[in-house]
Design a protein around this motif. Structure first.
Motif, mmCIF file in Angstrom:
data_model
loop_
_atom_site.group_PDB
_atom_site.id
_atom_site.type_symbol
_atom_site.label_atom_id
_atom_site.label_comp_id
_atom_site.label_asym_id
_atom_site.label_seq_id
_atom_site.Cartn_x
_atom_site.Cartn_y
_atom_site.Cartn_z
ATOM 1 N N GLU A 6 77.929 3.117 39.420
ATOM 2 C CA GLU A 6 76.665 3.081 40.025
ATOM 3 C C GLU A 6 75.546 4.050 39.250
ATOM 4 N N ASP A 7 76.171 4.849 38.216
ATOM 5 C CA ASP A 7 75.357 5.897 37.712
ATOM 6 C C ASP A 7 74.470 5.014 36.665
ATOM 7 N N ALA A 46 81.346 -5.296 41.882
ATOM 8 C CA ALA A 46 81.288 -4.815 43.132
ATOM 9 C C ALA A 46 79.504 -4.921 43.516
ATOM 10 N N ALA A 47 79.269 -4.811 45.023
ATOM 11 C CA ALA A 47 78.100 -4.987 45.362
ATOM 12 C C ALA A 47 77.155 -3.645 45.160
ATOM 13 N N GLY A 48 77.623 -2.514 45.163
ATOM 14 C CA GLY A 48 77.031 -1.281 44.835
ATOM 15 C C GLY A 48 76.604 -1.029 43.479
ATOM 16 N N ALA A 49 77.660 -1.484 42.586
ATOM 17 C CA ALA A 49 77.345 -1.344 40.915
ATOM 18 C C ALA A 49 76.295 -2.609 40.732
ATOM 19 N N ARG A 64 70.441 -3.544 39.160
ATOM 20 C CA ARG A 64 69.176 -4.227 39.299
ATOM 21 C C ARG A 64 68.087 -2.786 39.524
ATOM 22 N N ASP A 65 68.446 -1.839 40.091
ATOM 23 C CA ASP A 65 67.377 -0.445 40.190
ATOM 24 C C ASP A 65 67.338 0.097 38.923
ATOM 25 N N ASN A 104 61.887 -1.208 33.386
ATOM 26 C CA ASN A 104 60.341 -1.991 33.245
ATOM 27 C C ASN A 104 59.292 -1.099 33.577
ATOM 28 N N LEU A 105 59.752 -0.122 34.638
ATOM 29 C CA LEU A 105 58.403 0.824 35.008
ATOM 30 C C LEU A 105 58.293 1.785 33.964
#
Length: 298
Positions: free
Chosen positions: A249-250, A267-270, A275-276, A282-283
């Motif tokens: 997740e990092d 895995a969902a968290g990864a 996506r984040d 992009n930001l």
């Protein structure tokens, strides 16, 4: 008096070779009822080859004491597995390359053909009558049967649709990629484990700096997939041993995976973290573009 009584019951359990916690407890309580005594057996636990019996007295049920004895073993030559040479069947099954996942009917038929070749009708009958073949919720094959003492025994055969990769090949590839990506020697460990992971082919264990691959999954994946997983785990190893953030997740981990070109965890968290990461990227790019425009307008 209690000691002598419990010694008598424990000797029966030892002679029967019981080692399963539930079976041992059930047998002790059964023997306690069979051989009447003032001693009452409430419960028992099997811990590291020993059985701890919790008992009391009819006259003083609140006073609970313990009695320990070393568990016995069934002689190997007297086990169903040894007599029917089930380990040889398992080895043959494991080394066969198949077109796809075998059905339960096929697995059961295959082992019954093997067992029926045995001339030991006593052991053969016990095995056939108690045989059960099924898939665990993970998809792992389980061949279940009972020994003569009533204990359940499991065989966990592996099916292969690919030849798989050897440990030597994994080490060679890990050393090559570590030098290519980070100009450093691979000092971690790689090993196969008889653990069935439903979605994971390999896992990095930071405490021991070890990459473990599921032996069950190895033969069901292509070489490309296995090598891609190895690189993914190498990223975990490299970042962890470099004192950097190394979890799926990092952002630092995601960035390094993208740089070296390996896949990310499903895995969902990864996936959420990925996506984040894309949003933050992009930001960041938008802010850089705005900065460039401001410089041009000055």
């Amino acid at each position: 008096m209690c000691e002598e009584y419990l010694k008598k019951l424990s000797q029966i359990v030892i002679n029967e070779g019981l080692r399963d916690t539930f079976k041992t407890q059930k047998r002790l309580i059964e023997l306690n009822k069979m051989y009447s005594s003032d001693t009452v057996i409430y419960h028992s636990d099997n811990i590291r080859g020993k059985c701890i019996v919790y008992y009391g007295s009819i006259t003083d049920p609140a006073a609970i004491d313990t009695y320990e004895f070393k568990l016995g073993k069934v002689k190997k030559e007297e086990t169903i597995s040894n007599v029917l040479k089930l380990n040889m069947w398992e080895e043959r099954f494991n080394n066969t390359i198949r077109d796809g996942k075998p059905t339960l009917e096929y697995i059961k038929s295959d082992i019954l053909i093997w067992v029926n070749e045995s001339k030991n009708n006593k052991y053969k009958k016990q095995f056939i009558e108690t045989l059960n073949v099924f898939y665990k919720y993970t998809g792992q094959i389980i061949v279940l049967y009972k020994e003569f003492n009533g204990e359940l025994k499991r065989i966990k055969p592996i099916y292969k649709i690919n030849a798989g990769i050897s440990l030597e090949e994994l080490y060679t590839y890990a050393k090559y990629k570590s030098e290519e990506f980070w100009c450093r020697e691979f000092t971690g460990k790689i090993m196969f484990v008889k653990t069935y992971w439903n979605r994971q082919l390999g896992v990095f264990f930071p405490d021991s700096e070890t990459i473990k691959f599921s032996e069950y999954m190895n033969g069901t994946q292509t070489k490309e997939k296995i090598f891609d997983t190895l690189v993914h785990e190498l990223v975990h190893w490299h970042l962890h041993t470099s004192g950097k953030k190394y979890r799926d997740e990092d952002f630092e981990f995601i960035e390094e995976c993208l740089r070296v070109g390996c896949g990310l965890s499903d895995a969902a968290g990864a996936q959420r973290a990925y996506r984040d990461y894309c949003v933050s990227l992009n930001l960041s790019n938008k802010n850089m573009n705005m900065g460039e425009l401001n410089e041009l307008s000055i």
